[in-house]
Design a protein around this motif. Structure first.
Motif, short mmCIF file in Angstrom:
data_model
loop_
_atom_site.label_atom_id
_atom_site.label_comp_id
_atom_site.label_asym_id
_atom_site.label_seq_id
_atom_site.Cartn_x
_atom_site.Cartn_y
_atom_site.Cartn_z
N HIS A 8 0.84 -1.19 0.00
CA HIS A 8 0.00 0.00 0.00
C HIS A 8 0.88 1.25 0.00
CE1 HIS A 8 -2.53 3.15 1.91
NE2 HIS A 8 -3.45 2.61 1.16
N ARG A 13 2.65 -3.94 3.74
CA ARG A 13 2.70 -5.02 2.77
C ARG A 13 1.56 -6.00 3.07
NH1 ARG A 13 6.93 -6.47 -0.10
NH2 ARG A 13 8.25 -5.15 1.20
N PHE A 14 0.81 -6.35 2.05
CA PHE A 14 -0.24 -7.35 2.18
C PHE A 14 0.19 -8.56 1.35
CE2 PHE A 14 -3.20 -4.87 4.48
CZ PHE A 14 -3.23 -3.59 3.95
N ILE A 15 0.29 -9.71 2.01
CA ILE A 15 0.70 -10.92 1.28
C ILE A 15 -0.51 -11.84 1.19
CG2 ILE A 15 2.26 -12.90 1.30
CD1 ILE A 15 4.06 -11.12 3.16
N ARG B 24 -3.75 -12.62 9.85
CA ARG B 24 -4.21 -13.13 8.56
C ARG B 24 -5.72 -12.97 8.50
NH1 ARG B 24 -2.15 -18.12 8.75
NH2 ARG B 24 -0.20 -17.44 7.81
N ILE B 43 -5.24 -12.81 3.44
CA ILE B 43 -4.37 -11.62 3.34
C ILE B 43 -3.59 -11.49 4.64
CG2 ILE B 43 -4.33 -9.13 2.97
CD1 ILE B 43 -7.24 -9.50 1.80
N GLU B 44 -2.27 -11.60 4.52
CA GLU B 44 -1.43 -11.50 5.72
C GLU B 44 -0.84 -10.10 5.81
OE1 GLU B 44 0.96 -15.03 6.40
OE2 GLU B 44 2.48 -13.80 7.42
N PHE B 45 -0.79 -9.55 7.01
CA PHE B 45 -0.25 -8.19 7.18
C PHE B 45 0.23 -8.04 8.62
CE2 PHE B 45 -3.86 -6.63 9.68
CZ PHE B 45 -4.85 -7.55 9.35
N THR B 46 1.07 -7.03 8.85
CA THR B 46 1.48 -6.77 10.23
C THR B 46 0.68 -5.58 10.76
OG1 THR B 46 3.25 -5.41 9.35
CG2 THR B 46 3.85 -7.65 10.04
N GLU B 52 -1.45 1.85 15.56
CA GLU B 52 -2.42 1.82 14.47
C GLU B 52 -3.81 1.45 14.96
OE1 GLU B 52 -0.23 -0.96 12.10
OE2 GLU B 52 0.49 0.64 10.80
N ASP B 56 -7.60 1.84 10.14
CA ASP B 56 -6.50 2.22 9.23
C ASP B 56 -6.27 1.09 8.22
OD1 ASP B 56 -5.98 4.51 10.71
OD2 ASP B 56 -4.41 3.57 11.92
N VAL B 57 -6.15 -0.13 8.77
CA VAL B 57 -5.82 -1.28 7.92
C VAL B 57 -6.97 -1.58 6.97
CG1 VAL B 57 -5.13 -3.71 7.91
CG2 VAL B 57 -4.40 -2.22 9.77
N GLU B 60 -6.86 0.75 4.16
CA GLU B 60 -5.75 0.45 3.24
C GLU B 60 -6.09 -0.78 2.39
OE1 GLU B 60 -2.00 0.07 5.22
OE2 GLU B 60 -2.17 2.04 6.17
N MET B 61 -6.82 -1.71 2.97
CA MET B 61 -7.20 -2.90 2.21
C MET B 61 -8.17 -2.52 1.08
SD MET B 61 -7.65 -5.99 4.91
CE MET B 61 -6.22 -6.94 5.39
N GLU B 63 -8.29 0.46 -0.31
CA GLU B 63 -7.50 1.22 -1.29
C GLU B 63 -6.59 0.30 -2.12
OE1 GLU B 63 -5.63 3.91 1.39
OE2 GLU B 63 -7.45 5.12 1.67
N SER B 64 -6.24 -0.85 -1.54
CA SER B 64 -5.38 -1.79 -2.27
C SER B 64 -6.21 -2.72 -3.16
CB SER B 64 -4.55 -2.62 -1.28
OG SER B 64 -3.75 -1.76 -0.48
N PHE B 66 -8.65 -4.90 -2.24
CA PHE B 66 -9.08 -6.20 -1.71
C PHE B 66 -10.58 -6.21 -1.41
CE2 PHE B 66 -5.18 -8.31 -1.57
CZ PHE B 66 -4.19 -7.46 -1.09
#
Lengths: 27, 94
Positions: A8, A13-15, B24, B43-46, B52, B56-57, B60-61, B63-64, B66
């Motif tokens: 993003h 990072r989205f995996i 995940r 979808i794996e993310f930190t 945060e 927020d996440v 972003e998902m 916007e990405s 998903f």
């Protein structure tokens, strides 16, 4: 294709990986 | 946690020491989403528990690509429920 990576603009990072079949059909 | 149709789980063991944790997320019940999720991969993310917010996440998902914008609340809530459980467990450990 799965195991793709999307980064993003904010840097996160989205995996994407396959979901284990067993988890998909959980009740 | 309420079944939102979106599942969020730890993607690594949580020893309670790091502020960031790998999670995940995947769609278990696409019918519960307004938009059509892109694919049903996990979808794996930190996630940084201190800096945060789940929203927020989720944003972003979206916007990405998903999820559809109309599902940002469901995704945010699913992450929030899991993060709350992680923080509750950590408070019990301390």
């Amino acid at each position: 294709s799965l195991n793709a990576q999307v980064v993003h603009s904010a840097g996160r990072r989205f995996i994407v990986s396959p979901v284990p079949e067993s988890r998909l059909r959980e009740p | 946690a309420e079944d939102t149709g979106v599942r969020v789980e730890l993607a690594e063991e949580d020893h309670g020491r790091k502020s960031t944790i790998a999670l995940r997320l995947w769609v278990e019940d696409p019918k519960k989403l307004k938009g059509k999720p892109k694919d049903n991969g996990a979808i794996e993310f930190t996630f940084d528990l201190e800096k945060e917010t789940p929203e927020d996440v989720a944003q972003e998902m979206v916007e990405s690509g998903f999820f559809h914008e109309s599902d940002v609340k469901i995704v945010g809530k699913s992450i929030r429920d899991r993060v709350a459980l992680i923080q509750w467990r950590r408070s019990r450990i301390r």
